[in-house]
Enzyme design. Structure first.
Site, PDB file in Angstrom:
ATOM      1  N   ASP A   1     -68.873  -8.387  13.046  1.00  0.00           N
ATOM      2  CA  ASP A   1     -68.072  -9.167  12.108  1.00  0.00           C
ATOM      3  C   ASP A   1     -66.592  -8.810  12.166  1.00  0.00           C
ATOM      4  O   ASP A   1     -66.075  -8.206  11.226  1.00  0.00           O
ATOM      5  CB  ASP A   1     -68.616  -8.950  10.688  1.00  0.00           C
ATOM      6  CG  ASP A   1     -68.129 -10.014   9.729  1.00  0.00           C
ATOM      7  OD1 ASP A   1     -67.489 -10.967  10.184  1.00  0.00           O
ATOM      8  OD2 ASP A   1     -68.404  -9.881   8.525  1.00  0.00           O
ATOM      9  N   GLU A  18     -75.987 -15.362   4.952  1.00  0.00           N
ATOM     10  CA  GLU A  18     -75.414 -14.797   3.728  1.00  0.00           C
ATOM     11  C   GLU A  18     -75.677 -15.682   2.511  1.00  0.00           C
ATOM     12  O   GLU A  18     -74.792 -15.923   1.690  1.00  0.00           O
ATOM     13  CB  GLU A  18     -73.911 -14.538   3.917  1.00  0.00           C
ATOM     14  CG  GLU A  18     -73.636 -13.584   5.066  1.00  0.00           C
ATOM     15  CD  GLU A  18     -72.170 -13.193   5.232  1.00  0.00           C
ATOM     16  OE1 GLU A  18     -71.295 -13.980   4.844  1.00  0.00           O
ATOM     17  OE2 GLU A  18     -71.921 -12.083   5.742  1.00  0.00           O
ATOM     18  N   GLU A  26     -59.021  -9.798   7.659  1.00  0.00           N
ATOM     19  CA  GLU A  26     -59.980  -9.218   6.720  1.00  0.00           C
ATOM     20  C   GLU A  26     -60.187  -7.720   6.960  1.00  0.00           C
ATOM     21  O   GLU A  26     -60.119  -6.918   6.033  1.00  0.00           O
ATOM     22  CB  GLU A  26     -61.321  -9.958   6.831  1.00  0.00           C
ATOM     23  CG  GLU A  26     -62.407  -9.362   5.950  1.00  0.00           C
ATOM     24  CD  GLU A  26     -63.708 -10.151   5.996  1.00  0.00           C
ATOM     25  OE1 GLU A  26     -63.794 -11.150   6.729  1.00  0.00           O
ATOM     26  OE2 GLU A  26     -64.650  -9.761   5.281  1.00  0.00           O
TER      27      GLU A  26
END
Ligand code: GCW
Length: 650
Positions: free
Chosen positions: A346, A267, A374
């Site tokens: 993820d 990323e 998240e």
């Protein structure tokens, strides 16, 4: 601490010890911590504590028999006396917390000698905390509990009392390591490694009395951005020397420093690919610098192409970690730990276990979980992750050891804590942190028993109605969350960027590799070997075969592995489309019910805590309805198949 929730260490939890006579034997900093804990309890409740005192009648003896660093302890009770012995300071501290957990039961009847030791040596929390508030990610990346506990006004907090209290809570559930900054290392944070190491040393000092070591996330480009070198090439002699010197200075400041955490070539973070070298080369350069000091590098396996073309059906993000790292098995230094997210994507509400785990027998692996919610409701929704984590830890990649044993490099969780008075924003999210610690200590522990333990500690003297109510709202909450969000393992369908709330196609035409491929006929990702991306073939037997066919693939993962028509009949007997409708209606109904249960507990929970949870239930319900209606409407419109029960879909 004033104004801060005591979480699972309320004063009352110490009453059984604090009303009795305790003898503490041994010396050293952690013994002093134990002494301090017991003394405070005695001051409050009227008991007594002797330090290396004369033989006398004692109810509890806590004895350090050596000067090692072992975390093991023994526990026994006979002749009216409870005894904990340990050969290392950490063991004595964990023994004390064992007595706290048992409460009155520690002082009744008799116990044969029991030996306790953690199954995993490293039980770690990674804080994704930024020192300077990041313009997009804020101070804590994916943080839902206020600002950072460690950093304030772009510096380490001056008053570290709260950090010390945090260390105490962590030790009481078995955690022994903390990485103090975000794995995305920005400019200010990079400097913690060099000229700002003193601030890390202050934090390490506040955590040390509770047996917790500090670790630091560092940037792979440090030799360039901090050292002014022209390269960060891991095989370059000057670069290696730079790391060796920088690391030596870290150990001068923090003699018991744990090591580095690195997110490289991931990323946008720099890494060894820029120099044409492998991740083993990259990790080993840092490992070599740490080795003389006994440090470890945690090298993350979260490496994938985040700029893929959504039109390209051959690239499969789920494959990436395995494809990158399995060929490197055996090449990593012994103090390099490869840190693997438990699933291949993820931290979605449902994923298979990463096929990397079990496929690298000659590499020390750590498994990474995400306590910060998240993708599981951002601490506005109740979502107790114990069953999900336990399922992953008990999974056996092939005949042989479960994940919990294969994680020889430890268990790591991304922390869900901030400077919020309840620590975790949602007071019930404390249960996730506690459960993580206990599972890291014993990965095959029964998560339900851990939940009950958390309830009993956090709400001492709770009447049965409260215990039952708390268990009811937490126990099924992950299953409920799964019902009203993305179905059958397909994942995502979240709002891009902040990841809160539904957006079915939010990532469908993006470069992130997270697609569901819904069209008018069907949905899901074909990851079979026969006709798809071949991902299913990364598993060992029996899983490669189980996942390969939509006939044998478990329902809950069907859309992760297969693209199927809406009329495909699940093992449950329902079609995929009807399953989607039904679970979304059920999920919302379950949130409504849980909210009622919580409301019925008003008289039993302190008002501030009750109000905070009640307020979050309102938002959870609003959001769950939003999810239900968007998902159901989307699939009704795509498929044209009506709900068999004729319920309202928009
Ligand atoms: O889950 C994703 C998050 C990023 C995070 C990344 C990672 C720290 O959206 O915020 O970056 O994973 O694990 O590195």
């Amino acid at each position: 601490m004033q104004g801060v929730d005591p979480a699972w260490l309320p004063d009352e939890a110490y009453r059984p010890i604090g009303t009795r006579r305790t003898l503490i034997r041994g010396s050293g900093p952690l013994v002093e911590t134990v002494h301090g804990e017991v003394t405070q309890a005695c001051v409050r409740f009227g008991g007594s504590v002797s330090f290396d005192g004369p033989a006398g009648p004692y109810d509890l003896v806590l004895e350090l028999t050596g000067d090692g660093s072992s975390e093991a302890f023994t526990f026994e009770r006979g002749d009216g006396r409870t005894t904990v012995t340990a050969s290392g300071g950490p063991g004595l501290l964990y023994g004390l917390f064992h007595v706290v957990r048992l409460g009155e039961a520690a002082f009744r009847g008799s116990y044969e000698r029991e030996e306790h030791r953690p199954e995993l040596a490293l039980r770690m929390l990674d804080h994704w905390d930024n020192v300077a508030v990041h313009p997009v990610m804020g101070q804590v990346e994916r943080g839902y509990a206020g600002g950072s506990l460690f950093w304030q006004d772009e510096r380490a907090r001056g008053d570290l009392e709260r950090v010390r209290a945090y260390g105490r809570l962590l030790a009481a559930c078995g955690i022994n390591a903390v990485a103090v900054n975000n794995v995305n290392v920005h400019g200010t944070e990079a400097r913690l490694l060099t000229d700002r190491i003193g601030e890390v040393a202050d934090i390490a000092g506040a955590l040390r009395p509770y047996g917790i070591r500090a670790h630091l996330s560092v940037t792979f480009a440090a030799p360039v951005v901090l050292g002014g070198l022209e390269t960060a090439d891991p095989l370059d002699a000057g670069v290696r020397e730079w790391w060796a010197e920088a690391t030596a200075r870290v150990y001068e400041a923090i003699p018991d420093f744990g090591g580095y955490v690195v997110k490289a070539d991931s990323e946008g973070q720099p890494g060894p690919f820029a120099y044409g070298h492998s991740h083993a080369d990259g990790a080993n350069a840092l490992a070599a610098a740490l080795a003389p000091h006994g440090g470890i590098v945690h090298w993350r396996a979260f490496v994938y192409n985040h700029r893929q073309d959504w039109r390209d059906r051959r690239t499969d993000r789920a494959r990436a970690a395995y494809d990158h790292f399995v060929p490197l098995d055996g090449e990593f230094a012994s103090n390099a730990v490869l840190q693997v997210k438990h699933g291949p994507m993820d931290f979605q509400v449902r994923e298979p276990v990463s096929p990397l785990i079990g496929a690298m027998p000659r590499t020390r692996l750590a498994v990474e979980l995400q306590a910060t919610q998240e993708y599981t409701g951002q601490q506005r929704h109740v979502c107790w992750l114990g069953p999900m984590w336990s399922g992953a830890l008990r999974f056996r990649p092939e005949e042989g050891s479960p994940v919990g044993e294969l994680a020889r490099g430890g268990l790591v969780a991304v922390s869900n804590v901030g400077d919020d008075p309840f620590w975790t924003g949602h007071p019930l999210a404390q249960a996730n942190l506690y459960t993580f610690g206990r599972l890291a200590w014993q990965p095959d522990a029964d998560p339900d028993a851990v939940l009950d333990e958390w309830i009993r500690l956090t709400f001492p003297d709770a009447p049965q109605r409260l215990i039952t109510g708390l268990h009811a709202v937490l126990d099924g909450s992950w299953a409920t969350y799964e019902k009203y969000t993305a179905p059958l393992g397909v994942g995502f369908m979240v709002q891009p960027g902040h990841h809160y709330g539904p957006s079915v196609d939010g990532y469908e035409y993006s470069p992130w590799g997270t697609y569901h491929f819904a069209d008018r006929d069907g949905i899901g990702v074909d990851r079979s070997v026969a006709s798809g991306t071949g991902y299913a073939g990364q598993y060992a037997k029996p899983w490669a075969e189980v996942y390969e066919s939509s006939e044998t693939c478990p329902d809950e993962l069907l859309l992760f592995f297969h693209h199927v028509p809406y009329g495909h009949v699940l093992k449950s007997g329902k079609t995929v489309i009807q399953h989607i409708y039904d679970t979304h209606f059920e999920g919302v109904a379950e949130v409504e019910e849980a909210r009622e249960v919580w409301a019925s507990l008003t008289d039993l929970v302190d008002p501030a805590r009750h109000a905070r949870v009640a307020e979050r239930y309102e938002e959870q319900l609003r959001s769950a309805r939003e999810w239900r209606d968007q998902i159901n409407s989307y699939f009704l419109r795509k498929s044209g198949v009506p709900d068999a029960h004729g319920r309202r879909i928009y």
